[in-house]
Design a protein around this motif. Structure first.
Motif, PDB file in Angstrom:
ATOM      1  N   HIS A  63     -35.358 -48.327 -15.237  1.00 20.33           N
ATOM      2  CA  HIS A  63     -34.401 -48.038 -16.320  1.00 20.33           C
ATOM      3  C   HIS A  63     -34.363 -46.620 -16.803  1.00 20.33           C
ATOM      4  O   HIS A  63     -33.511 -45.786 -16.953  1.00 20.33           O
ATOM      5  CB  HIS A  63     -34.470 -49.301 -17.389  1.00 20.33           C
ATOM      6  CG  HIS A  63     -33.259 -49.041 -18.323  1.00 20.33           C
ATOM      7  ND1 HIS A  63     -33.747 -48.801 -19.773  1.00 20.33           N
ATOM      8  CD2 HIS A  63     -31.811 -48.920 -18.286  1.00 20.33           C
ATOM      9  CE1 HIS A  63     -32.470 -48.442 -20.441  1.00 20.33           C
ATOM     10  NE2 HIS A  63     -31.347 -48.797 -19.641  1.00 20.33           N
ATOM     11  N   PHE A  64     -35.715 -46.206 -17.177  1.00 17.88           N
ATOM     12  CA  PHE A  64     -35.785 -44.904 -17.774  1.00 17.88           C
ATOM     13  C   PHE A  64     -35.499 -43.805 -16.831  1.00 17.88           C
ATOM     14  O   PHE A  64     -34.567 -42.869 -17.226  1.00 17.88           O
ATOM     15  CB  PHE A  64     -37.341 -44.902 -18.066  1.00 17.88           C
ATOM     16  CG  PHE A  64     -37.828 -45.444 -19.044  1.00 17.88           C
ATOM     17  CD1 PHE A  64     -37.046 -46.156 -20.153  1.00 17.88           C
ATOM     18  CD2 PHE A  64     -39.334 -45.617 -19.240  1.00 17.88           C
ATOM     19  CE1 PHE A  64     -37.654 -46.781 -21.095  1.00 17.88           C
ATOM     20  CE2 PHE A  64     -39.708 -46.403 -20.308  1.00 17.88           C
ATOM     21  CZ  PHE A  64     -38.901 -47.014 -21.245  1.00 17.88           C
ATOM     22  N   GLN A  81     -36.148 -44.641 -25.426  1.00 18.85           N
ATOM     23  CA  GLN A  81     -35.034 -44.523 -24.578  1.00 18.85           C
ATOM     24  C   GLN A  81     -33.657 -44.239 -25.590  1.00 18.85           C
ATOM     25  O   GLN A  81     -32.794 -43.696 -24.630  1.00 18.85           O
ATOM     26  CB  GLN A  81     -34.288 -45.888 -23.820  1.00 18.85           C
ATOM     27  CG  GLN A  81     -34.192 -47.043 -24.751  1.00 18.85           C
ATOM     28  CD  GLN A  81     -33.543 -48.419 -24.194  1.00 18.85           C
ATOM     29  OE1 GLN A  81     -33.159 -48.169 -22.899  1.00 18.85           O
ATOM     30  NE2 GLN A  81     -33.922 -49.491 -24.825  1.00 18.85           N
ATOM     31  N   PHE A 110     -28.245 -49.089 -22.635  1.00 21.48           N
ATOM     32  CA  PHE A 110     -29.417 -49.393 -23.198  1.00 21.48           C
ATOM     33  C   PHE A 110     -30.005 -50.678 -23.019  1.00 21.48           C
ATOM     34  O   PHE A 110     -29.264 -51.565 -22.773  1.00 21.48           O
ATOM     35  CB  PHE A 110     -29.801 -48.756 -24.524  1.00 21.48           C
ATOM     36  CG  PHE A 110     -29.358 -47.307 -24.842  1.00 21.48           C
ATOM     37  CD1 PHE A 110     -30.148 -46.443 -24.367  1.00 21.48           C
ATOM     38  CD2 PHE A 110     -28.268 -46.933 -25.648  1.00 21.48           C
ATOM     39  CE1 PHE A 110     -30.092 -45.137 -24.466  1.00 21.48           C
ATOM     40  CE2 PHE A 110     -28.153 -45.588 -25.929  1.00 21.48           C
ATOM     41  CZ  PHE A 110     -29.072 -44.674 -25.223  1.00 21.48           C
ATOM     42  N   ILE A 132     -31.407 -43.872 -16.531  1.00 19.23           N
ATOM     43  CA  ILE A 132     -30.813 -43.233 -17.755  1.00 19.23           C
ATOM     44  C   ILE A 132     -31.036 -41.765 -17.860  1.00 19.23           C
ATOM     45  O   ILE A 132     -30.054 -41.020 -18.407  1.00 19.23           O
ATOM     46  CB  ILE A 132     -30.951 -44.211 -18.930  1.00 19.23           C
ATOM     47  CG1 ILE A 132     -32.103 -44.124 -19.314  1.00 19.23           C
ATOM     48  CG2 ILE A 132     -30.272 -45.634 -19.009  1.00 19.23           C
ATOM     49  CD1 ILE A 132     -32.373 -44.883 -20.701  1.00 19.23           C
ATOM     50  N   THR A 133     -32.041 -41.442 -17.262  1.00 19.71           N
ATOM     51  CA  THR A 133     -32.330 -39.752 -17.409  1.00 19.71           C
ATOM     52  C   THR A 133     -31.417 -39.544 -16.444  1.00 19.71           C
ATOM     53  O   THR A 133     -30.540 -38.211 -17.108  1.00 19.71           O
ATOM     54  CB  THR A 133     -33.732 -39.667 -16.837  1.00 19.71           C
ATOM     55  OG1 THR A 133     -34.692 -40.398 -17.720  1.00 19.71           O
ATOM     56  CG2 THR A 133     -33.888 -38.087 -16.969  1.00 19.71           C
ATOM     57  N   HIS A 144     -38.279 -51.620 -16.878  1.00 21.16           N
ATOM     58  CA  HIS A 144     -38.188 -50.386 -17.803  1.00 21.16           C
ATOM     59  C   HIS A 144     -38.297 -49.061 -17.084  1.00 21.16           C
ATOM     60  O   HIS A 144     -37.629 -48.144 -17.329  1.00 21.16           O
ATOM     61  CB  HIS A 144     -39.133 -50.648 -18.996  1.00 21.16           C
ATOM     62  CG  HIS A 144     -38.789 -51.474 -19.693  1.00 21.16           C
ATOM     63  ND1 HIS A 144     -37.566 -51.447 -20.517  1.00 21.16           N
ATOM     64  CD2 HIS A 144     -39.308 -52.724 -20.306  1.00 21.16           C
ATOM     65  CE1 HIS A 144     -37.667 -52.693 -21.373  1.00 21.16           C
ATOM     66  NE2 HIS A 144     -38.477 -53.279 -21.311  1.00 21.16           N
ATOM     67  N   THR A 199     -41.622 -38.551 -19.410  1.00 20.59           N
ATOM     68  CA  THR A 199     -41.330 -40.072 -19.219  1.00 20.59           C
ATOM     69  C   THR A 199     -42.721 -40.615 -18.616  1.00 20.59           C
ATOM     70  O   THR A 199     -43.071 -41.639 -19.238  1.00 20.59           O
ATOM     71  CB  THR A 199     -39.999 -40.413 -18.421  1.00 20.59           C
ATOM     72  OG1 THR A 199     -39.097 -39.780 -18.789  1.00 20.59           O
ATOM     73  CG2 THR A 199     -40.189 -41.862 -18.114  1.00 20.59           C
ATOM     74  N   LEU A 207     -34.587 -39.729 -24.015  1.00 19.50           N
ATOM     75  CA  LEU A 207     -33.905 -39.701 -22.759  1.00 19.50           C
ATOM     76  C   LEU A 207     -32.408 -39.428 -22.726  1.00 19.50           C
ATOM     77  O   LEU A 207     -32.054 -38.498 -21.782  1.00 19.50           O
ATOM     78  CB  LEU A 207     -34.150 -41.243 -22.122  1.00 19.50           C
ATOM     79  CG  LEU A 207     -35.333 -41.628 -21.805  1.00 19.50           C
ATOM     80  CD1 LEU A 207     -35.277 -43.103 -20.998  1.00 19.50           C
ATOM     81  CD2 LEU A 207     -36.084 -40.857 -20.837  1.00 19.50           C
TER      82      LEU A 207
END
Length: 222
Positions: free
Chosen positions: A129-130, A56, A179, A133-134, A126, A106, A60
């Motif tokens: 979240h991935f 991350q 993060f 934040i992308t 996660h 991802t 990302l």
């Protein structure tokens, strides 16, 4: 279908010509994160978390890399008046193609992680979240380049934020922390609040990008 693929190839070819060899930098960071994952000790729980943190933190944040280099052309060579309408009309297409690439990257990384450890570790928090934040770094990148109008300064701001967050594990600077540096569980209320906050940041940055891309270039206003 063939025509659409040809158009996509043409767009990426233009982006490569604009960015040069740095066009592949996000790919290199992805490979680094995969190699680090492969070399980790599967019995060590801290190594699992470190792999997630590294992914991350070094891949990302480059979600907006291609878009930033694409939009930088607006402010170079004095061609803003000509290029603004073109990039404005193609913004959604540009966002979609780079979002698709990073989404695929991802998913492949998550597949490697699942083969090494367990898919349950990164699902669902996660994974959500991935994806968030992308989107966040994609629109942060576009907003920075449209505000600062310089690729070097824009990337510096982005890098400073990411490096400080990783170095301090998100506990130093009084700014938004996006993060995750600890094991994620659904019952963690603070983590849920963080995901909600990231969604709000995404909306703000997205509309900031739309607003700025719709404005006329400064030097064209008489």
């Amino acid at each position: 279908m063939t025509k659409k693929l040809e158009n996509l190839y043409f767009l990426f070819k233009i982006d490569f010509k604009q960015a040069g060899s740095v066009f592949f930098f996000p790919t290199i960071m992805w490979l680094v994160s995969v190699l680090q994952l492969i070399m980790q000790n599967p019995q060590n729980e801290s190594d699992r978390l470190n792999s997630i943190i590294l992914f991350q933190g070094i891949y990302l944040p480059f979600a907006g890399w291609g878009l930033m280099y694409r939009l930088k052309e607006i402010y170079e060579d004095g061609a803003s008046e000509t290029l603004f309408p073109y990039y404005r009309s193609n913004l959604i297409i540009d966002i979609s193609r780079y979002l698709s690439i990073h989404f695929i990257g991802t998913m492949i990384w998550c597949l490697f992680f699942s083969m090494k450890y367990s898919f349950a570790i990164i699902w669902p928090i996660h994974m959500i979240h991935f994806f968030l934040i992308t989107l966040l770094f994609m629109f942060l990148g576009t907003a920075l380049i449209l505000i600062i109008k310089n690729i070097e300064f824009s990337l510096t701001v982005l890098f400073v934020y990411v490096v400080i967050e990783l170095a301090t594990l998100g506990e130093y600077m009084p700014w938004p922390h996006v993060f995750i540096f600890r094991p994620a569980i659904m019952e963690d209320i603070q983590l849920i609040y963080k995901l909600i906050s990231i969604c709000i940041y995404i909306v703000i940055l997205f509309f900031t990008t739309l607003f700025l891309i719709r404005k006329s270039p400064d030097h064209s206003i008489k």
